[in-house]
Design a protein around this motif. Structure first.
Motif, PDB file in Angstrom:
ATOM      1  N   UNK A 152       0.828  -1.204   0.000  1.00  0.00           N
ATOM      2  CA  UNK A 152       0.000   0.000   0.000  1.00  0.00           C
ATOM      3  C   UNK A 152       0.864   1.256   0.000  1.00  0.00           C
ATOM      4  N   UNK A 153       1.936   1.253   0.791  1.00  0.00           N
ATOM      5  CA  UNK A 153       2.845   2.406   0.807  1.00  0.00           C
ATOM      6  C   UNK A 153       3.460   2.614  -0.572  1.00  0.00           C
ATOM      7  N   UNK A 154       3.889   1.531  -1.205  1.00  0.00           N
ATOM      8  CA  UNK A 154       4.511   1.653  -2.529  1.00  0.00           C
ATOM      9  C   UNK A 154       3.510   2.138  -3.578  1.00  0.00           C
ATOM     10  N   UNK A 155       2.236   1.944  -3.321  1.00  0.00           N
ATOM     11  CA  UNK A 155       1.217   2.423  -4.244  1.00  0.00           C
ATOM     12  C   UNK A 155       0.745   3.834  -3.977  1.00  0.00           C
ATOM     13  N   UNK A 156       1.242   4.441  -2.913  1.00  0.00           N
ATOM     14  CA  UNK A 156       0.825   5.808  -2.571  1.00  0.00           C
ATOM     15  C   UNK A 156       1.613   6.823  -3.387  1.00  0.00           C
ATOM     16  N   UNK A 157       1.081   8.036  -3.439  1.00  0.00           N
ATOM     17  CA  UNK A 157       1.727   9.083  -4.239  1.00  0.00           C
ATOM     18  C   UNK A 157       2.626   9.987  -3.409  1.00  0.00           C
ATOM     19  N   UNK A 158       2.572   9.873  -2.083  1.00  0.00           N
ATOM     20  CA  UNK A 158       3.337  10.768  -1.228  1.00  0.00           C
ATOM     21  C   UNK A 158       4.814  10.417  -1.162  1.00  0.00           C
ATOM     22  N   UNK A 159       5.618  11.369  -0.669  1.00  0.00           N
ATOM     23  CA  UNK A 159       7.029  11.110  -0.430  1.00  0.00           C
ATOM     24  C   UNK A 159       7.144  10.140   0.747  1.00  0.00           C
ATOM     25  N   UNK A 160       7.969   9.122   0.590  1.00  0.00           N
ATOM     26  CA  UNK A 160       8.057   8.071   1.605  1.00  0.00           C
ATOM     27  C   UNK A 160       9.356   8.212   2.392  1.00  0.00           C
ATOM     28  N   UNK A 161       9.220   8.259   3.715  1.00  0.00           N
ATOM     29  CA  UNK A 161      10.371   8.290   4.615  1.00  0.00           C
ATOM     30  C   UNK A 161      10.340   7.016   5.451  1.00  0.00           C
ATOM     31  N   UNK A 162      11.393   6.217   5.353  1.00  0.00           N
ATOM     32  CA  UNK A 162      11.489   4.997   6.158  1.00  0.00           C
ATOM     33  C   UNK A 162      12.229   5.275   7.449  1.00  0.00           C
ATOM     34  N   UNK A 163      11.804   4.595   8.501  1.00  0.00           N
ATOM     35  CA  UNK A 163      12.404   4.748   9.817  1.00  0.00           C
ATOM     36  C   UNK A 163      13.490   3.689  10.009  1.00  0.00           C
ATOM     37  N   UNK A 164      14.728   4.119  10.042  1.00  0.00           N
ATOM     38  CA  UNK A 164      15.934   3.310  10.255  1.00  0.00           C
ATOM     39  C   UNK A 164      16.302   2.439   9.056  1.00  0.00           C
ATOM     40  N   UNK A 165      15.343   1.715   8.489  1.00  0.00           N
ATOM     41  CA  UNK A 165      15.604   0.876   7.321  1.00  0.00           C
ATOM     42  C   UNK A 165      14.273   0.662   6.613  1.00  0.00           C
ATOM     43  N   UNK A 167      11.137  -1.017   5.356  1.00  0.00           N
ATOM     44  CA  UNK A 167      10.528  -2.274   5.777  1.00  0.00           C
ATOM     45  C   UNK A 167      10.615  -3.303   4.657  1.00  0.00           C
ATOM     46  N   UNK A 168      11.086  -4.495   5.034  1.00  0.00           N
ATOM     47  CA  UNK A 168      11.287  -5.564   4.056  1.00  0.00           C
ATOM     48  C   UNK A 168      12.727  -5.744   3.647  1.00  0.00           C
ATOM     49  N   UNK A 169      13.595  -4.792   4.013  1.00  0.00           N
ATOM     50  CA  UNK A 169      15.030  -4.872   3.700  1.00  0.00           C
ATOM     51  C   UNK A 169      15.768  -5.400   4.926  1.00  0.00           C
ATOM     52  N   UNK A 170      16.658  -6.359   4.713  1.00  0.00           N
ATOM     53  CA  UNK A 170      17.508  -6.866   5.785  1.00  0.00           C
ATOM     54  C   UNK A 170      18.604  -5.832   6.051  1.00  0.00           C
ATOM     55  N   UNK A 171      18.605  -5.274   7.251  1.00  0.00           N
ATOM     56  CA  UNK A 171      19.545  -4.199   7.585  1.00  0.00           C
ATOM     57  C   UNK A 171      20.990  -4.657   7.560  1.00  0.00           C
ATOM     58  N   UNK A 172      21.227  -5.945   7.763  1.00  0.00           N
ATOM     59  CA  UNK A 172      22.597  -6.457   7.848  1.00  0.00           C
ATOM     60  C   UNK A 172      23.190  -6.819   6.494  1.00  0.00           C
ATOM     61  N   UNK A 173      22.332  -7.090   5.497  1.00  0.00           N
ATOM     62  CA  UNK A 173      22.834  -7.613   4.224  1.00  0.00           C
ATOM     63  C   UNK A 173      22.329  -6.880   2.995  1.00  0.00           C
ATOM     64  N   UNK A 174      21.241  -6.142   3.130  1.00  0.00           N
ATOM     65  CA  UNK A 174      20.616  -5.531   1.964  1.00  0.00           C
ATOM     66  C   UNK A 174      19.714  -6.472   1.195  1.00  0.00           C
ATOM     67  N   UNK A 175      19.545  -7.692   1.663  1.00  0.00           N
ATOM     68  CA  UNK A 175      18.700  -8.654   0.955  1.00  0.00           C
ATOM     69  C   UNK A 175      17.227  -8.306   1.129  1.00  0.00           C
ATOM     70  N   UNK A 176      16.459  -8.615   0.107  1.00  0.00           N
ATOM     71  CA  UNK A 176      15.016  -8.397   0.116  1.00  0.00           C
ATOM     72  C   UNK A 176      14.359  -9.724  -0.221  1.00  0.00           C
ATOM     73  N   UNK A 177      13.750 -10.360   0.793  1.00  0.00           N
ATOM     74  CA  UNK A 177      13.188 -11.683   0.587  1.00  0.00           C
ATOM     75  C   UNK A 177      11.806 -11.689  -0.026  1.00  0.00           C
ATOM     76  N   UNK A 178      11.101 -10.558   0.022  1.00  0.00           N
ATOM     77  CA  UNK A 178       9.761 -10.453  -0.531  1.00  0.00           C
ATOM     78  C   UNK A 178       9.523  -9.035  -0.994  1.00  0.00           C
ATOM     79  N   UNK A 179       8.418  -8.437  -0.546  1.00  0.00           N
ATOM     80  CA  UNK A 179       8.165  -7.034  -0.876  1.00  0.00           C
ATOM     81  C   UNK A 179       8.922  -6.146   0.103  1.00  0.00           C
ATOM     82  N   UNK A 180       9.271  -4.950  -0.340  1.00  0.00           N
ATOM     83  CA  UNK A 180       9.975  -3.989   0.517  1.00  0.00           C
ATOM     84  C   UNK A 180       9.580  -2.583   0.106  1.00  0.00           C
ATOM     85  N   UNK A 181       9.541  -1.704   1.078  1.00  0.00           N
ATOM     86  CA  UNK A 181       9.205  -0.300   0.830  1.00  0.00           C
ATOM     87  C   UNK A 181      10.266   0.333  -0.057  1.00  0.00           C
ATOM     88  N   UNK A 182       9.802   1.131  -1.013  1.00  0.00           N
ATOM     89  CA  UNK A 182      10.712   1.946  -1.828  1.00  0.00           C
ATOM     90  C   UNK A 182      10.619   3.384  -1.316  1.00  0.00           C
TER      91      UNK A 182
END
Length: 510
Positions: A152-165, A167-182
């Motif tokens: 739903x966030x990825x489908x929104x038109x607003x500017x997106x700010x993620x908190x710390x990392x 969501x959906x991105x592995x903070x230690x590796x950068x891997x994305x196992x499924x969907x992730x916020x852009x």
């Protein structure tokens, strides 16, 4: 295990950040709610910078990442912004600190989940969306309500700010196992996380903004990953009044085949522009005239060949050329003939000087990467994702999904420093250290760019730098030369590899 050099800006993984948090709370007496408040303040400021007007939607998960989001919502409401909050869990499911900040929230109750039409309406109207769903401890693939919220966030038109990392991105590796916020921007706390600079995570993070949350000095700082800073160029050797062409470094380039003579030519010229005082290009005898017509300053040496390709019979001549060399660049333009592959593997095994292996020199080691572990001298491998996949016997898509893990696997198997090329070029040492390029240099997306990097790293090895430093400095110098070439040509799209070579001395000065 060696620590990071001072030209690396530390990046942290999830376990190290947890250790820092515990140290701050347990040993320094800083309340976890105070840390959350400071984090929320930093995110709120970033939201105001990116989207100074319009409604804001804050999407909160059940953990402390969601608690940070609730602080953001409260502070923005206090600043008279219209803020809607979407919580993915009922109050009893929230972490203690998140629950505390839910109770502090004023100006309207949160909407629970996305099923309520008000949540969808809020996301549709928002000028900014705060992603506070999953934090640094997340691994694997987002599922259920979290995955639905991410989409739903990825489908929104607003500017997106993620908190710390995101969501959906592995903070230690950068891997994305499924969907992730852009995200358009990620507000990361204390210091950036590894996964924000390694693809595919890097492609989800947007602008990375580090937020100081008041971690006291003396926090556990041990980390094995860092961003390559331009300070690495300060370690490059300089020519002195008494320098000679030999003390400035002698590079031997071995490669070339019929139709592929441009590659050893570019590697040779790049080595000279990167500071080598003497370069010898060893190429097939039948193709030597092509190189002689292109290069004036480089010495050429004809090796026995078979129909324009090097073969095992050339080993003796190649080894003789290495007698006074400081480094070897093996593989540019070598070609894919079986005889050339056999030659490359034998020369790599018997070379007693620091060696950079690229292109078909890498392909020659497909399925037998561990052979390189027996070398006495330093080795640097410079694969792109496809070449690394062939070395490991896997699909290139597997490499792109797990870039850091696969580069580490190759370094461990080969005993070599692995330079996995890309916008997030990774320099991985067998001892576990990782230096990551900031990237942002589209001018390097041109044929021959890899040959330039090979020549630059070989020059720095010949000048006496250790393999990890030479590789990282070569990556930094290469990227800086690409930017300089784009400036001179007027656009990244007009840059060719020889422009990058010409810009190497200016890149050193910059």
């Amino acid at each position: 295990m060696a620590g990071l050099p001072d030209w690396c800006e530390p990046l942290y993984d999830a376990p190290r950040m947890r250790a820092i948090d515990r140290w701050v709370i347990d040993q320094q007496g800083v309340a976890s709610l105070e840390l959350m408040e400071r984090a929320g303040e930093g995110v709120a400021r970033l939201v105001e910078q990116l989207a100074p007007d319009g409604p804001v939607a804050v999407v909160c998960g059940k953990g402390n990442n969601g608690g940070d989001g609730l602080v953001v919502a409260r502070l923005l409401r206090q600043a008279s912004r219209e803020v809607g909050v979407i919580c993915l869990g009922v109050p009893d499911e929230l972490s203690p600190d998140a629950h505390a900040n839910l109770e502090r929230l004023v100006g309207g109750e949160p909407v629970l989940g996305l099923a309520d039409g008000a949540a969808r309406d809020l996301l549709g109207r928002a000028g900014a969306v705060v992603d506070a769903i999953l934090g640094t401890g997340f691994e694997g693939a987002a599922r259920g309500g979290a995955a639905e919220a991410i989409e739903a966030i990825n489908g929104s038109a607003g500017r997106v700010v993620s908190v710390d990392v995101p969501s959906g991105v592995d903070a230690s590796t950068g891997e994305v196992g499924g969907v992730a916020v852009r995200a358009d921007a990620t507000a990361t706390f204390h210091a950036a996380k590894v996964g924000l600079w390694v693809r595919p995570g890097k492609s989800h993070a947007g602008e990375v903004v580090e937020i100081d949350i008041g971690i006291p000095r003396g926090a556990p700082a041990s980390t094995q990953a860092g961003l390559i800073d331009r300070r690495v160029l300060d370690v490059l050797p300089r020519r002195l009044a008494g320098s000679t062409k030999f003390t400035s470094g002698h590079v031997v380039v071995v490669g070339g085949s019929a139709g592929l003579m441009g590659a050893p030519a570019m590697a040779s010229l790049a080595a000279m522009r990167a500071g080598a005082g003497y370069v010898t290009a060893c190429v097939p005898a039948s193709e030597r005239h092509v190189l002689d017509a292109q290069l004036i300053e480089t010495m050429t040496r004809a090796l026995p060949d078979e129909r324009g390709a090097l073969a095992p019979a050339a080993i003796g001549s190649a080894l003789a050329a290495l007698a006074r060399a400081g480094s070897l660049a093996l593989g540019p333009g070598l070609g894919s003939e079986q005889g050339s592959a056999d030659f490359a593997r034998e020369l790599a095994r018997r070379s007693s000087v620091p060696t950079v292996i690229d292109a078909d020199g890498l392909n020659a080691h497909a399925g037998c990467l561990a052979e390189l572990a027996g070398r006495d001298a330093a080795t640097v491998l410079t694969p792109h994702a496809g070449e690394l996949a062939r070395l490991l016997g896997i699909d290139s898509a597997d490499v792109e999904r797990e870039r850091l893990a696969r580069a580490r696997q190759a370094a461990e198997l080969s005993g070599a420093v692995v330079v996995l090329k890309g916008d997030d070029t990774l320099v991985v040492d067998p001892d576990g250290r990782v230096a990551i390029s900031r990237g942002g240099c589209p001018a390097l997306a041109t044929a021959g760019s890899g040959d330039v990097l090979t020549g630059a790293i070989a020059a720095l090895l010949a000048q006496g730098l250790d393999a990890f430093t030479a590789a990282a400095a070569g990556v930094c110098l290469h990227a800086q030369a690409g930017r300089e070439a784009a400036r001179v040509q007027g656009a990244a799209e007009g840059v060719i590899a020889t422009d990058v070579i010409a810009a190497l001395p200016r890149a050193r000065r910059a």
